[in-house]
Design an enzyme around this catalytic site. Structure first.
Site, mmCIF file in Angstrom:
data_model
loop_
_atom_site.group_PDB
_atom_site.id
_atom_site.type_symbol
_atom_site.label_atom_id
_atom_site.label_comp_id
_atom_site.label_asym_id
_atom_site.label_seq_id
_atom_site.Cartn_x
_atom_site.Cartn_y
_atom_site.Cartn_z
ATOM 1 N N GLU A 53 0.743 -1.210 -0.078
ATOM 2 C CA GLU A 53 -0.151 0.020 0.055
ATOM 3 C C GLU A 53 0.903 1.315 0.092
ATOM 4 O O GLU A 53 0.574 2.471 -0.536
ATOM 5 C CB GLU A 53 -0.875 -0.062 1.208
ATOM 6 C CG GLU A 53 -2.103 -1.107 1.051
ATOM 7 C CD GLU A 53 -1.528 -2.268 1.794
ATOM 8 O OE1 GLU A 53 -0.256 -2.568 2.112
ATOM 9 O OE2 GLU A 53 -2.678 -3.500 2.036
ATOM 10 N N PHE A 115 -11.756 -6.806 14.111
ATOM 11 C CA PHE A 115 -10.480 -7.515 13.245
ATOM 12 C C PHE A 115 -10.227 -6.327 12.236
ATOM 13 O O PHE A 115 -11.154 -5.761 11.346
ATOM 14 C CB PHE A 115 -10.783 -8.927 12.693
ATOM 15 C CG PHE A 115 -9.741 -9.206 11.585
ATOM 16 C CD1 PHE A 115 -8.481 -9.501 12.143
ATOM 17 C CD2 PHE A 115 -9.943 -9.223 10.263
ATOM 18 C CE1 PHE A 115 -7.697 -10.136 11.541
ATOM 19 C CE2 PHE A 115 -9.212 -9.955 9.511
ATOM 20 C CZ PHE A 115 -7.792 -10.025 10.057
ATOM 21 N N GLN A 116 -9.095 -5.959 12.142
ATOM 22 C CA GLN A 116 -8.349 -4.857 11.207
ATOM 23 C C GLN A 116 -9.035 -3.629 11.309
ATOM 24 O O GLN A 116 -9.180 -2.926 10.191
ATOM 25 C CB GLN A 116 -8.618 -5.696 9.556
ATOM 26 C CG GLN A 116 -7.676 -6.781 9.518
ATOM 27 C CD GLN A 116 -7.340 -6.913 8.039
ATOM 28 O OE1 GLN A 116 -8.298 -7.023 7.239
ATOM 29 N NE2 GLN A 116 -6.244 -7.584 7.834
ATOM 30 N N LYS A 165 -17.431 -0.770 5.687
ATOM 31 C CA LYS A 165 -18.335 -1.897 4.775
ATOM 32 C C LYS A 165 -19.520 -1.820 4.511
ATOM 33 O O LYS A 165 -20.107 -2.009 3.578
ATOM 34 C CB LYS A 165 -17.671 -3.074 5.304
ATOM 35 C CG LYS A 165 -17.926 -4.388 4.207
ATOM 36 C CD LYS A 165 -17.300 -5.620 4.609
ATOM 37 C CE LYS A 165 -17.186 -6.702 3.667
ATOM 38 N NZ LYS A 165 -16.514 -7.775 4.211
ATOM 39 N N MET A 478 23.763 9.955 3.553
ATOM 40 C CA MET A 478 23.578 11.197 3.990
ATOM 41 C C MET A 478 23.793 11.317 5.630
ATOM 42 O O MET A 478 24.239 12.145 6.103
ATOM 43 C CB MET A 478 22.007 11.762 3.604
ATOM 44 C CG MET A 478 21.642 13.087 3.932
ATOM 45 S SD MET A 478 22.963 14.076 3.596
ATOM 46 C CE MET A 478 22.302 14.874 1.963
HETATM 47 C C1 LIG Z 1 11.906 6.488 5.785
HETATM 48 C C2 LIG Z 1 13.110 7.015 6.221
HETATM 49 N N1 LIG Z 1 13.911 6.659 7.140
HETATM 50 C C3 LIG Z 1 15.055 7.273 7.373
HETATM 51 C C4 LIG Z 1 15.369 8.398 6.860
HETATM 52 C C5 LIG Z 1 16.861 9.140 7.333
HETATM 53 N N2 LIG Z 1 17.603 9.079 6.049
HETATM 54 C C6 LIG Z 1 18.005 10.167 5.463
HETATM 55 S S1 LIG Z 1 18.988 9.875 4.053
HETATM 56 C C7 LIG Z 1 19.430 8.477 4.648
HETATM 57 C C8 LIG Z 1 20.105 7.689 3.832
HETATM 58 C C9 LIG Z 1 19.811 7.345 2.499
HETATM 59 O O1 LIG Z 1 20.587 6.336 2.014
HETATM 60 P P1 LIG Z 1 20.783 5.748 0.470
HETATM 61 O O2 LIG Z 1 19.249 5.541 -0.013
HETATM 62 O O3 LIG Z 1 21.679 4.903 0.295
HETATM 63 O O4 LIG Z 1 20.956 7.173 -0.169
HETATM 64 P P2 LIG Z 1 22.362 8.162 -0.073
HETATM 65 O O5 LIG Z 1 22.175 9.147 0.982
HETATM 66 O O6 LIG Z 1 23.317 7.051 0.090
HETATM 67 O O7 LIG Z 1 22.457 8.706 -1.458
HETATM 68 C C10 LIG Z 1 18.752 8.153 5.724
HETATM 69 C C11 LIG Z 1 18.851 7.020 6.503
HETATM 70 C C12 LIG Z 1 14.573 8.856 5.946
HETATM 71 N N3 LIG Z 1 14.891 10.015 5.457
HETATM 72 N N4 LIG Z 1 13.444 8.257 5.569
#
Ligand SMILES: Cc1ncc(C[n+]2csc(CCOP(=O)(O)OP(=O)(O)O)c2C)c(N)n1
Ligand SMILES: [Mg+2]
Length: 564
Positions: A53, A115-116, A165, A478
């Site tokens: 979803e 349920f759900q 529903k 990042m």
């Molecule tokens: C759902 C979610 N969980 C955690 C984060 C925190 N977060 C931001 S950037 C990042 C790293 C992303 O890694 P990747 O997809 O390999 O991209 P890169 O930065 O290496 O280009 C994380 C964990 C987020 N933005 N979204």
């Protein structure tokens, strides 16, 4: 009451969507929406079954961002509904019009931990523009008309309609359509002539104006008016993630991305400006980390369709409430074109002295150079034919925001406000359904790709030629960067203990792919990807230690560059 003309709630929903011109909807069935799915079986619109979803919600979002139309997502009650919450919050933060229709347990069972059962109405109150729990089938048609209207009008946003529903299976005579009127809701506030006068006056006195373009500049469809205004008044512009492409970024008057990872020259221009014309942006903290050190000597004109944005983070000297198209039309009717050679010379000097870093190497693929190569391959013969670039969240997203030059609105789709990893892949498939005429290129991290990887099946099922580039830096780049800069290089939970073989995974989904690690192969690999008739996954192994620069640390002013 049942007469010949009466329809079940489920049929009323399908009829309302057909009437609204819905062409495609995304969703996933379950116990509390089986009657609705039975009606969808005969629907005139296409239903796309995703594999999760969350994928359906982001696909509806990608469709909406690419087309400007309302994206539709269906989910069942309980876990189906909670699985779309991230997609709704993502759309809400970026003002994207989506309509979410969820099944709910029967009205008589609500509150019994049935349920759900999950109170998706309660859960989504703070993350929707508006939401409904429909208890009477007789209300359904009117609620859906309002829901479409609210999602797509004014400042767009997500609307959720929760349908128990019993409401889906009971019948009502479809009411004659009545015009939607919602007391207190004014999606097109009349533009005040005094505010326009004040704006014109400020522009005429300004020596160093900068236009600050946000998502509103895209959503308003004011592309032509904006182009005339900025070029006739010789005003340089910066665009946020949401504003990319509102004004062509290959124009000399565009300074690209401002803020935390914006170009230095964009931030220097803001800092030095004496007039900020904020057009549909919200002074987000990733752009204006320290509002007092954003543009310290500038007057601020803030144009927004949502009164709640004006004065929220930055006090506007001149507030202008209204639809940007109306505001700019009123301005254009009165403004005298001017040239600003001195200011533009200064801005060009900022640009010349502070280019964006694009390292090159003969031995490893530098992610920045890869993005540059994608930018080149994404360009059509005319801007009209440029590809839609979709990103995920992380370093690759910021490099893309810096280095992709968007020449048209709705060609750069990215989760800005919520920063949702896992957004990119499903949003790209939604965008492709919306714009089958344009190439769609996903730029994704090795982390984010794994968050909705199951949607490869949806892409394959529909043989959607989505071009997927994984910028594989072998880490959660990042967060790793923040740990390097601000946490003594203590890499807690950011360096993988296992990396899957993405090309093999693509193969498992019957999708063509290739891995490259030699910079000499990048060009030919990108060409092969674009020339492939169907979906294609290109895994690019890039230098793992690369950082996104420049960087203004959180809370910094526009000249507080990291490392200087
Ligand atoms: C759902 C979610 N969980 C955690 C984060 C925190 N977060 C931001 S950037 C990042 C790293 C992303 O890694 P990747 O997809 O390999 O991209 P890169 O930065 O290496 O280009 C994380 C964990 C987020 N933005 N979204
Ligand atoms: Mg990564």
């Amino acid at each position: 009451m049942k007469d010949e003309k009466s329809l079940t709630g489920s049929r009323i929903i399908v009829a309302a969507l057909e009437k609204a011109g819905v062409e495609v909807a995304f969703g996933y069935p379950g116990g509390q929406v089986i009657p609705l799915y039975d009606a969808i079986y005969d629907a005139k619109f296409k239903h796309v079954l995703t594999r999760h979803e969350q994928g359906a919600a982001h696909a509806a979002d990608g469709y909406a961002r690419a087309t400007g139309r309302v994206g539709v997502v269906f989910a069942t009650s309980g876990p189906g509904a909670t699985n779309i919450v991230t997609g709704i919050a993502t759309a809400n933060m970026d003002s994207v019009p989506i309509l979410a229709i969820t099944g709910q347990v029967p009205t008589t069972a609500i509150g019994n931990d049935t349920f759900q059962e999950a109170d998706i109405y309660g859960i989504t109150i703070p993350i929707t523009k508006y939401n409904y729990l429909v208890k009477e089938v007789a209300d359904l048609a009117q609620v859906l008309a309002e829901a479409f209207y609210l999602a797509g009008s004014g400042r767009p946003g997500p609307v959720l309609v929760d349908v128990p529903k019993d409401v889906q299976v009971s019948s009502a005579a479809p009411p004659a359509p009545s015009p939607v009127e919602i007391p207190g809701y004014n999606p097109a506030p009349e533009v005040s002539p005094e505010q326009i006068e004040a704006m014109l006056e400020a522009i005429s006195h300004a020596k160093r104006p900068v236009a600050f373009l946000g998502g509103g500049a895209v959503a308003s469809g004011a592309e032509k008016e904006l182009f005339r205004f900025l070029t006739e008044s010789d005003i340089p512009s910066v665009s946020t993630l949401m504003g990319k492409g509102a004004f062509p970024e290959d124009n000399p008057l565009s300074l690209g991305l401002p803020g935390m990872h914006g170009a230095k020259y964009a931030n220097l221009a803001i800092y030095e400006s004496d007039l900020i014309l904020c057009l549909g942006a919200r002074f987000d903290d990733r752009v204006a980390g320290n509002v007092r050190r954003f543009a310290p000597t500038a007057r601020v004109v803030h144009v927004d369709i949502d009164a709640a944005e004006i004065g929220k983070r930055v006090d506007a000297h001149i507030p202008v409430l209204g639809h940007l198209k109306d505001v700019l039309s009123a301005v254009l009717a009165k403004i005298t074109p001017v040239k600003r050679p001195e200011w533009l010379r200064q801005v060009e000097e900022f640009r010349r002295a502070n280019p964006l870093p694009v390292p090159e190497s003969g031995t490893e693929i530098k992610p920045q150079s890869l993005i540059k190569a994608i930018d080149a391959i994404a360009k059509g013969k005319t801007p009209e034919e440029d590809a839609i670039i979709v990103t995920d969240v992380g370093q690759h997203q910021m490099w893309a925001a810096q280095l992709i030059t968007s020449r048209k609105p709705r060609r750069f789709l990215s989760s800005g406000g919520l920063g949702t990893m896992g957004y990119g892949l499903p949003a790209a498939l939604g965008a492709k359904f919306g714009r089958p005429d344009l190439p769609v290129i996903l730029i994704c991290g090795d982390g984010g790709f794994q968050m909705n990887i199951q949607e490869l099946a949806t892409i394959r099922e529909h043989n959607l030629p989505v071009k997927m580039v994984i910028v594989n830096n072998n880490c959660l780049g990042m967060v790793r960067q923040w740990q390097e800069f601000f946490f003594d290089k203590r890499y807690s939970a950011t360096l993988w203990g296992f990396m899957p073989d993405f090309v093999q995974i693509a193969k498992g989904y019957d999708i063509a792919g290739r891995r490259v690690s030699d910079p000499a192969e990048v060009q030919s690999a990108l060409k092969e990807m674009m020339d492939a008739p169907g979906p294609y996954l290109l895994e690019c192994m890039v230098s793992p230690g690369e950082n996104v620069l420049p960087m203004i640390p959180a809370g910094g002013g526009q000249t507080d560059f990291y490392g200087e």
